[in-house]
Design a protein around this motif. Structure first.
Motif, short mmCIF file in Angstrom:
data_model
loop_
_atom_site.label_atom_id
_atom_site.label_comp_id
_atom_site.label_asym_id
_atom_site.label_seq_id
_atom_site.Cartn_x
_atom_site.Cartn_y
_atom_site.Cartn_z
N VAL A 194 11.68 5.47 67.61
CA VAL A 194 11.59 4.06 67.98
C VAL A 194 11.06 3.89 69.41
O VAL A 194 10.33 2.94 69.70
N CYS A 195 11.39 4.82 70.29
CA CYS A 195 10.91 4.76 71.67
C CYS A 195 9.41 5.03 71.80
O CYS A 195 8.74 4.49 72.68
N GLU A 227 4.91 11.69 75.80
CA GLU A 227 5.93 11.99 74.79
C GLU A 227 7.33 11.78 75.35
O GLU A 227 7.54 11.83 76.55
N VAL A 228 8.28 11.60 74.46
CA VAL A 228 9.70 11.61 74.83
C VAL A 228 10.07 13.09 74.91
O VAL A 228 9.90 13.83 73.96
N ARG A 229 10.55 13.52 76.08
CA ARG A 229 10.83 14.94 76.32
C ARG A 229 12.33 15.21 76.26
O ARG A 229 13.11 14.48 76.86
N PHE A 281 8.33 5.06 80.38
CA PHE A 281 8.19 3.79 79.66
C PHE A 281 7.14 2.91 80.33
O PHE A 281 6.94 2.97 81.54
N ARG A 282 6.51 2.08 79.52
CA ARG A 282 5.45 1.19 80.02
C ARG A 282 6.00 0.14 80.98
O ARG A 282 5.29 -0.32 81.86
N ALA A 283 7.26 -0.25 80.80
CA ALA A 283 7.86 -1.27 81.65
C ALA A 283 9.38 -1.21 81.52
O ALA A 283 9.90 -0.72 80.51
N ALA A 284 10.07 -1.74 82.52
CA ALA A 284 11.54 -1.75 82.50
C ALA A 284 12.06 -2.54 81.31
O ALA A 284 13.02 -2.14 80.65
N GLY A 285 11.43 -3.68 81.01
CA GLY A 285 11.88 -4.50 79.89
C GLY A 285 11.75 -3.78 78.56
O GLY A 285 12.60 -3.93 77.68
N ALA A 286 10.69 -3.00 78.42
CA ALA A 286 10.51 -2.22 77.18
C ALA A 286 11.61 -1.18 77.05
O ALA A 286 12.20 -1.01 75.98
N LEU A 304 16.30 0.82 74.34
CA LEU A 304 17.50 1.64 74.50
C LEU A 304 18.78 0.83 74.29
O LEU A 304 19.72 1.32 73.66
N LEU A 305 18.83 -0.39 74.78
CA LEU A 305 20.02 -1.22 74.60
C LEU A 305 20.21 -1.58 73.12
O LEU A 305 21.34 -1.78 72.67
N GLY A 306 19.12 -1.60 72.37
CA GLY A 306 19.21 -1.91 70.94
C GLY A 306 20.03 -0.89 70.15
O GLY A 306 20.47 -1.18 69.05
N PHE A 307 20.25 0.28 70.72
CA PHE A 307 21.05 1.30 70.04
C PHE A 307 22.52 1.25 70.45
O PHE A 307 23.31 2.11 70.06
N GLY A 308 22.89 0.25 71.24
CA GLY A 308 24.28 0.04 71.61
C GLY A 308 24.90 1.26 72.27
O GLY A 308 24.30 1.88 73.14
N ALA A 309 26.11 1.61 71.84
CA ALA A 309 26.87 2.69 72.45
C ALA A 309 26.37 4.08 72.06
O ALA A 309 26.91 5.08 72.53
#
Length: 189
Positions: free
Chosen positions: A118-119, A126-128, A144-149, A154-159
């Motif tokens: 998803v990232c 790449e995600v390393r 990441f392209r931006a802080a908001g992204a 990441l916050l969408g995955f909760g805990a």
């Protein structure tokens, strides 16, 4: 990357390429007729530098969905400075997206593959994977392209995800989580 060898052959044989490429890793693939100029590896991620209609572009090799050489010879400037072209293309990407945000985060091991997938569209490169000392968790870093992204994904995955760095993103994630709780009448704790 099943097409890397073919791209290398096109360069060595100085042949034009027909490339089927998913921009941002999302379908549908677009067809490009290219003059290949070189292959560049950055942080273990391969990019094809090529001209489309004479204009230099970069293509992430992992997003190539099909490729074939043509019988036509490729056109490459005799005075090509691949390093300079690569630097200019990278600068163009950074201007388009703004400065990249280097993020370190941890993910519950059982969700790691989904989080990485998803990232990927919001990440340059790449995600390393990196070491993680917490049992049952895996560590990662990504640009990441931006802080908001980064916050949104990441916050969408909760805990199941913990942002570790940079501190300003950690604070942003906490403030957003508190705001969400407050909107449900749960107040920050």
């Amino acid at each position: 990357m099943p097409h890397l060898a073919l791209l290398q052959d096109a360069l060595w044989e100085e042949r034009r390429l027909v490339l089927h490429y998913e921009h941002g890793g999302r379908p549908p693939a677009r067809r490009w007729l290219l003059d290949p100029w070189g292959l560049v590896s950055k942080n273990g991620v391969w990019y094809l530098v090529a001209a489309a209609g004479g204009d230099p572009r970069m293509f992430r090799v992992s997003r190539v969905r099909g490729a074939e050489t043509t019988p036509e010879p490729s056109r490459c400037p005799a005075d090509l400075d691949l390093a300079a072209v690569w630097a200019r293309l990278q600068a163009d990407v950074e201007r388009l997206w703004g400065p990249l945000l280097a993020v370190r985060f941890a993910v519950r091991a059982e969700h790691a593959e989904v989080v990485v997938r998803v990232c990927a569209p919001q990440v340059v490169g790449e995600v390393r994977e990196e070491p993680c000392t917490t049992a049952g968790w895996r560590g990662f870093s990504a640009d990441f392209r931006a802080a908001g992204a980064a916050r949104g994904v990441l916050l969408g995955f909760g805990a199941d995800v913990r942002v570790l760095e940079p501190p300003e993103l950690v604070a942003d994630v906490l403030a957003t989580a508190r705001s969400v709780l407050a909107s449900y009448g749960a107040g920050p704790s």
